[in-house]
Scaffold this motif. Structure first.
Motif, PDB file in Angstrom:
ATOM      1  N   GLY A  13      16.075  -2.719  -1.528  1.00  0.00           N
ATOM      2  CA  GLY A  13      16.320  -3.454  -2.769  1.00  0.00           C
ATOM      3  C   GLY A  13      15.053  -4.079  -3.323  1.00  0.00           C
ATOM      4  N   ILE A  14      14.243  -4.673  -2.437  1.00  0.00           N
ATOM      5  CA  ILE A  14      12.963  -5.243  -2.859  1.00  0.00           C
ATOM      6  C   ILE A  14      12.058  -4.140  -3.414  1.00  0.00           C
ATOM      7  N   GLY A  15      12.046  -2.989  -2.716  1.00  0.00           N
ATOM      8  CA  GLY A  15      11.235  -1.870  -3.185  1.00  0.00           C
ATOM      9  C   GLY A  15      11.671  -1.368  -4.548  1.00  0.00           C
ATOM     10  N   ALA A  16      12.992  -1.374  -4.781  1.00  0.00           N
ATOM     11  CA  ALA A  16      13.491  -0.949  -6.087  1.00  0.00           C
ATOM     12  C   ALA A  16      13.037  -1.917  -7.184  1.00  0.00           C
ATOM     13  N   LEU A  17      13.118  -3.233  -6.914  1.00  0.00           N
ATOM     14  CA  LEU A  17      12.639  -4.205  -7.899  1.00  0.00           C
ATOM     15  C   LEU A  17      11.143  -4.032  -8.150  1.00  0.00           C
ATOM     16  N   ALA A  18      10.395  -3.677  -7.106  1.00  0.00           N
ATOM     17  CA  ALA A  18       8.962  -3.436  -7.280  1.00  0.00           C
ATOM     18  C   ALA A  18       8.701  -2.220  -8.153  1.00  0.00           C
TER      19      ALA A  18
ATOM     20  N   GLY B  60       7.036  12.323 -13.573  1.00  0.00           N
ATOM     21  CA  GLY B  60       6.245  11.809 -12.464  1.00  0.00           C
ATOM     22  C   GLY B  60       6.272  10.295 -12.405  1.00  0.00           C
ATOM     23  N   VAL B  61       6.164   9.649 -13.575  1.00  0.00           N
ATOM     24  CA  VAL B  61       6.241   8.191 -13.632  1.00  0.00           C
ATOM     25  C   VAL B  61       7.634   7.719 -13.241  1.00  0.00           C
ATOM     26  N   LEU B  62       8.666   8.361 -13.808  1.00  0.00           N
ATOM     27  CA  LEU B  62      10.050   7.966 -13.549  1.00  0.00           C
ATOM     28  C   LEU B  62      10.394   8.069 -12.064  1.00  0.00           C
ATOM     29  N   VAL B  63      10.166   9.226 -11.478  1.00  0.00           N
ATOM     30  CA  VAL B  63      10.508   9.433 -10.068  1.00  0.00           C
ATOM     31  C   VAL B  63       9.615   8.575  -9.172  1.00  0.00           C
ATOM     32  N   GLY B  64       8.360   8.420  -9.548  1.00  0.00           N
ATOM     33  CA  GLY B  64       7.464   7.580  -8.757  1.00  0.00           C
ATOM     34  C   GLY B  64       7.943   6.150  -8.676  1.00  0.00           C
ATOM     35  N   LEU B  65       8.429   5.600  -9.803  1.00  0.00           N
ATOM     36  CA  LEU B  65       8.910   4.223  -9.822  1.00  0.00           C
ATOM     37  C   LEU B  65      10.262   4.079  -9.130  1.00  0.00           C
ATOM     38  N   VAL B  66      11.197   4.965  -9.455  1.00  0.00           N
ATOM     39  CA  VAL B  66      12.587   4.797  -8.983  1.00  0.00           C
ATOM     40  C   VAL B  66      12.739   5.192  -7.517  1.00  0.00           C
ATOM     41  N   ILE B  67      12.038   6.228  -7.072  1.00  0.00           N
ATOM     42  CA  ILE B  67      12.188   6.709  -5.689  1.00  0.00           C
ATOM     43  C   ILE B  67      10.956   6.387  -4.845  1.00  0.00           C
ATOM     44  N   GLY B  68       9.784   6.632  -5.395  1.00  0.00           N
ATOM     45  CA  GLY B  68       8.566   6.431  -4.620  1.00  0.00           C
ATOM     46  C   GLY B  68       8.365   4.999  -4.170  1.00  0.00           C
ATOM     47  N   LYS B  69       8.614   4.041  -5.072  1.00  0.00           N
ATOM     48  CA  LYS B  69       8.412   2.636  -4.735  1.00  0.00           C
ATOM     49  C   LYS B  69       9.311   2.180  -3.579  1.00  0.00           C
ATOM     50  N   PRO B  70      10.647   2.277  -3.700  1.00  0.00           N
ATOM     51  CA  PRO B  70      11.484   1.766  -2.604  1.00  0.00           C
ATOM     52  C   PRO B  70      11.299   2.515  -1.297  1.00  0.00           C
ATOM     53  N   VAL B  71      11.141   3.829  -1.368  1.00  0.00           N
ATOM     54  CA  VAL B  71      10.963   4.614  -0.137  1.00  0.00           C
ATOM     55  C   VAL B  71       9.625   4.270   0.523  1.00  0.00           C
ATOM     56  N   GLY B  72       8.557   4.227  -0.264  1.00  0.00           N
ATOM     57  CA  GLY B  72       7.242   3.907   0.289  1.00  0.00           C
ATOM     58  C   GLY B  72       7.192   2.513   0.888  1.00  0.00           C
ATOM     59  N   ILE B  73       7.794   1.541   0.204  1.00  0.00           N
ATOM     60  CA  ILE B  73       7.785   0.155   0.683  1.00  0.00           C
ATOM     61  C   ILE B  73       8.620   0.008   1.950  1.00  0.00           C
TER      62      ILE B  73
ATOM     63  N   GLY C  98      16.770  -7.203   6.192  1.00  0.00           N
ATOM     64  CA  GLY C  98      17.169  -5.956   6.808  1.00  0.00           C
ATOM     65  C   GLY C  98      16.689  -4.758   6.015  1.00  0.00           C
ATOM     66  N   VAL C  99      17.104  -3.576   6.452  1.00  0.00           N
ATOM     67  CA  VAL C  99      16.684  -2.341   5.788  1.00  0.00           C
ATOM     68  C   VAL C  99      17.171  -2.317   4.341  1.00  0.00           C
ATOM     69  N   ALA C 100      18.429  -2.719   4.122  1.00  0.00           N
ATOM     70  CA  ALA C 100      18.975  -2.719   2.759  1.00  0.00           C
ATOM     71  C   ALA C 100      18.191  -3.657   1.851  1.00  0.00           C
ATOM     72  N   HIS C 101      17.766  -4.813   2.409  1.00  0.00           N
ATOM     73  CA  HIS C 101      16.952  -5.735   1.612  1.00  0.00           C
ATOM     74  C   HIS C 101      15.611  -5.106   1.247  1.00  0.00           C
ATOM     75  N   LEU C 102      14.996  -4.407   2.213  1.00  0.00           N
ATOM     76  CA  LEU C 102      13.700  -3.778   1.951  1.00  0.00           C
ATOM     77  C   LEU C 102      13.804  -2.748   0.829  1.00  0.00           C
TER      78      LEU C 102
ATOM     79  N   VAL D 133       0.843  -1.205   0.000  1.00  0.00           N
ATOM     80  CA  VAL D 133       0.000   0.000   0.000  1.00  0.00           C
ATOM     81  C   VAL D 133       0.876   1.251   0.000  1.00  0.00           C
ATOM     82  N   GLY D 134       1.898   1.261   0.881  1.00  0.00           N
ATOM     83  CA  GLY D 134       2.808   2.412   0.913  1.00  0.00           C
ATOM     84  C   GLY D 134       3.553   2.584  -0.393  1.00  0.00           C
ATOM     85  N   GLY D 135       3.920   1.453  -1.015  1.00  0.00           N
ATOM     86  CA  GLY D 135       4.631   1.505  -2.289  1.00  0.00           C
ATOM     87  C   GLY D 135       3.743   1.848  -3.461  1.00  0.00           C
ATOM     88  N   ALA D 136       2.430   1.897  -3.259  1.00  0.00           N
ATOM     89  CA  ALA D 136       1.508   2.336  -4.306  1.00  0.00           C
ATOM     90  C   ALA D 136       1.089   3.779  -4.097  1.00  0.00           C
ATOM     91  N   VAL D 137       0.870   4.160  -2.842  1.00  0.00           N
ATOM     92  CA  VAL D 137       0.373   5.509  -2.544  1.00  0.00           C
ATOM     93  C   VAL D 137       1.444   6.568  -2.802  1.00  0.00           C
TER      94      VAL D 137
END
Length: 392
Positions: free
Chosen positions: A322-327, A283-296, A316-320, A94-98
């Motif tokens: 990284g997972i957010g970036a892949l998302a 907006g799409v670029l920054v949303g995907l590259v920054i918004g996803k990992p930070v939100g997740i 750990g935090v680094a894994h989260l 949800v955080g990674g979508a909002v």
């Protein structure tokens, strides 16, 4: 052929072919093929769409059917069955979508294209899992489970966004007919009817009714997946049998065909320069590259901190991050929403450039972060043996 890498490679090849076709061979030829009208049926009992819409509205319904089957499995017997274990990835999704949606709105507020806020919300699980597979045994199973759970919830959110916010006009009669078709399937299941052609016929009728209702036709696929029996049905595991039959077709044929029909963005004539200054693309670029990992990452850590869920100790935090970036690889569903969000092709083209750039950067960033977070420990020198006095 069932390897997640294979589907990801075919999807990537389809994108490259579409870009080559539209930019090197002929952009007009590319559009000419996919806007060719095709009528299926006879007289009044016929549907006319161009080839691109037959793929997006028709064949992609099978992709969304598999998605519905995956969601049903996860809630009944998978990672979403345990509320406390599922709480963290659900909240993270949800955080990674909002946050990406809010970032997109910030870039487009007061300008054209603000209705495309749903584009950076999506995650392309095929590409994300393919990247994880390429990283090999360095990636522990807990990371893959977390990403899969997150992606399933992300898909649910994307379906809801498509159904609620990207539906223009609803025709109640057709929608009611689609619901009756779904109820008929449930009654047949209760009567233990096992005839596959009967279910296929009613499923096709549900798809037609959903198409005519104004709700996007692919929602029919999700609904059919969700009402599929999850347990034993006349001694058969229908859900997994259906998924095993359809998923290879969608991964190896339908999704690459979707990419071929939708990824042919013209990058010549100053389009890339326009995208670099466009709020839609940025907006799409920054949303995907920054918004996803930070939100997740932030949402997952917050939910665990307040005690609403638990996170696997190996993550750990680094894994989260990284997972957010892949998302942030939002490819397939992001392209899908790009065509739904805008009436004209100009804004859709800019959004797709943002999807391409954002997904590419997100994939590279996610792979780098996960490899760095899971790098093997360098063994230290062996402990020095200490002499002990002899004991008489």
């Amino acid at each position: 052929m069932r390897s997640p890498i294979t589907g990801g490679v075919l999807l990537l090849l389809a994108v490259l072919v579409a870009l080559f076709w539209a930019n090197v061979l002929s952009g007009e030829g590319y559009e000419g093929v996919w806007t060719t009208k095709l009528t299926i049926g006879i007289g009044d009992l016929s549907i006319t769409e161009d080839l691109r819409h037959w793929i997006n509205d028709g064949l992609m319904a099978l992709f969304f059917l598999v998605l519905g089957l995956e969601v049903k499995h996860e809630f009944v017997a998978g990672s979403l069955r345990d509320p406390r274990a599922a709480a963290v990835p659900i909240a993270a999704a949800v955080g990674g979508a909002v946050l990406p949606a809010l970032i997109y709105v910030a870039f487009t507020v007061g300008g054209a294209g603000s209705e495309g806020w749903g584009i950076p919300m999506a995650t392309d699980v095929a590409f994300a899992i393919a990247v994880l597979a390429l990283l090999g045994s360095r990636i522990v199973p807990a990371i893959k489970t977390f990403l899969l759970t997150l992606a399933v919830v992300d898909d649910i959110l994307a379906v809801l966004v498509i159904a609620i916010f990207y539906t223009d006009t609803i025709v109640p009669g057709w929608l009611f007919a689609a619901i009756l078709g779904l109820l008929a399937i449930k009654l047949l299941q209760r009567a233990m009817v096992t005839s596959v052609p009967v279910y296929v016929l009613i499923g096709f009728v549900v798809w037609v009714c959903m198409l005519e209702s104004g709700v996007h036709a692919t929602i029919a696929g999700v609904a059919l997946g969700l009402i599929t029996p999850a347990g034993s049905f006349r001694g058969r595991d229908v859900l997994h049998a259906l998924k095993d039959r359809i998923e290879p077709v969608t991964a190896l044929l339908i999704v690459p065909l979707f990419a071929l029909a939708n990824a042919g963005v013209v990058l010549t004539g100053g389009v890339v320069g326009d995208a670099a200054s466009s709020g839609v693309a940025l907006g799409v670029l920054v949303g995907l590259v920054i918004g996803k990992p930070v939100g997740i990452a932030l949402t997952a850590l917050l939910v665990q901190r307040v005690g609403l869920g638990r996170l696997d100790p190996v993550i750990g935090v680094a894994h989260l991050v990284g997972i957010g970036a892949l998302a942030g690889i939002g490819f397939t569903v992001s392209l899908f929403i790009s065509d739904l969000a805008f009436d004209g092709p100009e804004l859709a083209q800019l959004a797709k450039i943002g999807v391409f750039a954002g997904s590419l950067l997100s994939g590279a960033l996610g792979a780098f972060l996960l490899l760095r977070a899971t790098r093997p420990q360098v063994p230290g020198p062996p402990p020095t043996a200490r002499s002990t006095p002899d004991v008489e």
